[in-house]
Design an enzyme around this catalytic site. Sequence first.
Site, PDB file in Angstrom:
ATOM      1  N   GLU A  97       0.789  -1.298   0.045  1.00 63.20           N
ATOM      2  CA  GLU A  97      -0.067  -0.169   0.023  1.00 63.20           C
ATOM      3  C   GLU A  97       0.647   1.307   0.080  1.00 63.20           C
ATOM      4  O   GLU A  97       0.548   2.441  -0.671  1.00 63.20           O
ATOM      5  CB  GLU A  97      -0.937  -0.022   1.101  1.00 63.20           C
ATOM      6  CG  GLU A  97      -2.173  -0.983   1.187  1.00 63.20           C
ATOM      7  CD  GLU A  97      -2.997  -0.683  -0.100  1.00 63.20           C
ATOM      8  OE1 GLU A  97      -3.032   0.459  -0.405  1.00 63.20           O
ATOM      9  OE2 GLU A  97      -3.633  -1.695  -0.666  1.00 63.20           O
TER      10      GLU A  97
ATOM     11  N   TYR B 273      -6.613   6.928   3.581  1.00 61.20           N
ATOM     12  CA  TYR B 273      -6.944   5.813   2.687  1.00 61.20           C
ATOM     13  C   TYR B 273      -5.899   4.644   3.053  1.00 61.20           C
ATOM     14  O   TYR B 273      -6.597   3.480   2.935  1.00 61.20           O
ATOM     15  CB  TYR B 273      -6.068   6.168   1.242  1.00 61.20           C
ATOM     16  CG  TYR B 273      -6.369   5.129   0.244  1.00 61.20           C
ATOM     17  CD1 TYR B 273      -7.486   4.629  -0.101  1.00 61.20           C
ATOM     18  CD2 TYR B 273      -5.235   4.217   0.007  1.00 61.20           C
ATOM     19  CE1 TYR B 273      -7.660   3.367  -0.914  1.00 61.20           C
ATOM     20  CE2 TYR B 273      -5.049   3.194  -0.712  1.00 61.20           C
ATOM     21  CZ  TYR B 273      -6.660   2.784  -1.447  1.00 61.20           C
ATOM     22  OH  TYR B 273      -6.439   1.483  -2.102  1.00 61.20           O
TER      23      TYR B 273
ATOM     24  N   ASP C  82      -9.842   5.265  -2.833  1.00 64.93           N
ATOM     25  CA  ASP C  82      -8.822   6.270  -3.670  1.00 64.93           C
ATOM     26  C   ASP C  82      -9.123   6.910  -5.010  1.00 64.93           C
ATOM     27  O   ASP C  82     -10.649   6.697  -5.310  1.00 64.93           O
ATOM     28  CB  ASP C  82      -7.525   5.285  -4.072  1.00 64.93           C
ATOM     29  CG  ASP C  82      -7.878   4.252  -4.838  1.00 64.93           C
ATOM     30  OD1 ASP C  82      -8.982   4.113  -5.263  1.00 64.93           O
ATOM     31  OD2 ASP C  82      -6.956   3.498  -5.338  1.00 64.93           O
TER      32      ASP C  82
END
Length: 371
Positions: A53, A136, A154
């Site tokens: 991520e 996020y 996102d």
Amino acid sequence: MVGAEPRTSEGWPTAAATLIAGLLAWYDRDRRRLPWRAEPGAAVEPYPVLLSEIMLQQTTVATVSRRFPPFLARFPSLEALAAADLADVLHAWQGLGYYRRARGLHALARAVAARHAGRLPSDAASLRSLPGIGPYTESALRAIAFGQPVVPVDGNVMRVLARLYRIETPLPAAAPELNARAQTLASDCRPGDVAQALMDLGATLCRPRAPRCPACPWQAACAAHGAGVAEQLPRRASRPARPVRRGLAFLLTRPDGAMLFRRRSAEGLLGGLHELPSSPWLEGEFVIAAALGHAPATAEWRLHARPVRHVFTHFVLELTLAEAATAAGPAGIWCRAAELGRLALPSVMRKLLRQAGRSGRGAPELSQPRG
Ligand code: SF4
């Protein structure tokens, strides 16, 4: 506002349950196989999820797919990352760009070691208190790594939802509504797969241009597709143009082929990375004579005709390469082209070296920021 909807016996709004069922059936069949993903049903390790991520924040999936395995092999756990020198982490980050993330990841690993005995916490507040974790990434970790009912949102997911619900409000004003819509899809049923399925849908089918609606599990429900306006959504408020900064980058070469580099200060843009010496990067009128005053040595500097252009988040940089030879040269970091792999060079410096035909062999390829 998102209106109240009828619910199934499990508590989902019925429309959401139908959407999720279609999405997961499609995901089980057509999902992307990515090196950081667990197979459906397999136990999920939080560290690879965290690593991927952070890497994916500003780098393409294709580049991360190449760079993730060697980075994980070199730092196989949060403990190993916490114990590493920052310089080694920055070096291993080459090819991914946006080095602030590598520094944040290293700081995060040390914070987790100090505060959480080396185990990544799973609650929203503790995650958000860690370096480099924004809203996020926090949501993505909670959904994918810890199986919590939350939908990370996102740009890709916003695009999908703006089309599914035909939201005409331009971004960024539409973001709160899109986030609220996304959370109507949150459930205890495979939340990590729902999150990853939405990511895949946005990346492979609901693309910015030419969405592949006939292959989409949501085609029948999609308001924008039904109205024939999918490609026009989401709308965006016009953004002011990035300012342009200019400067000279100096490539000084000794008779043995070694080139002069320096290390940037640890703080700020590209902190701690190596670079060719350069003049200050300034907006406004570019005066070559003044920029030459910052050359690292008195020499016959030859300027390339075209500058190298690199887009940072808040400005565009145009660096013109100035080359010269020196018999001995000043003190500094001297490195031949074949040895460039030992330096941590940001993308803009590699572009300059490529323009000069000195990129060397064995240096990692450049990353491309996610568009
Ligand atoms: Fe996107 Fe088309 Fe699917 Fe709608 S039907 S969500 S526009 S790919």
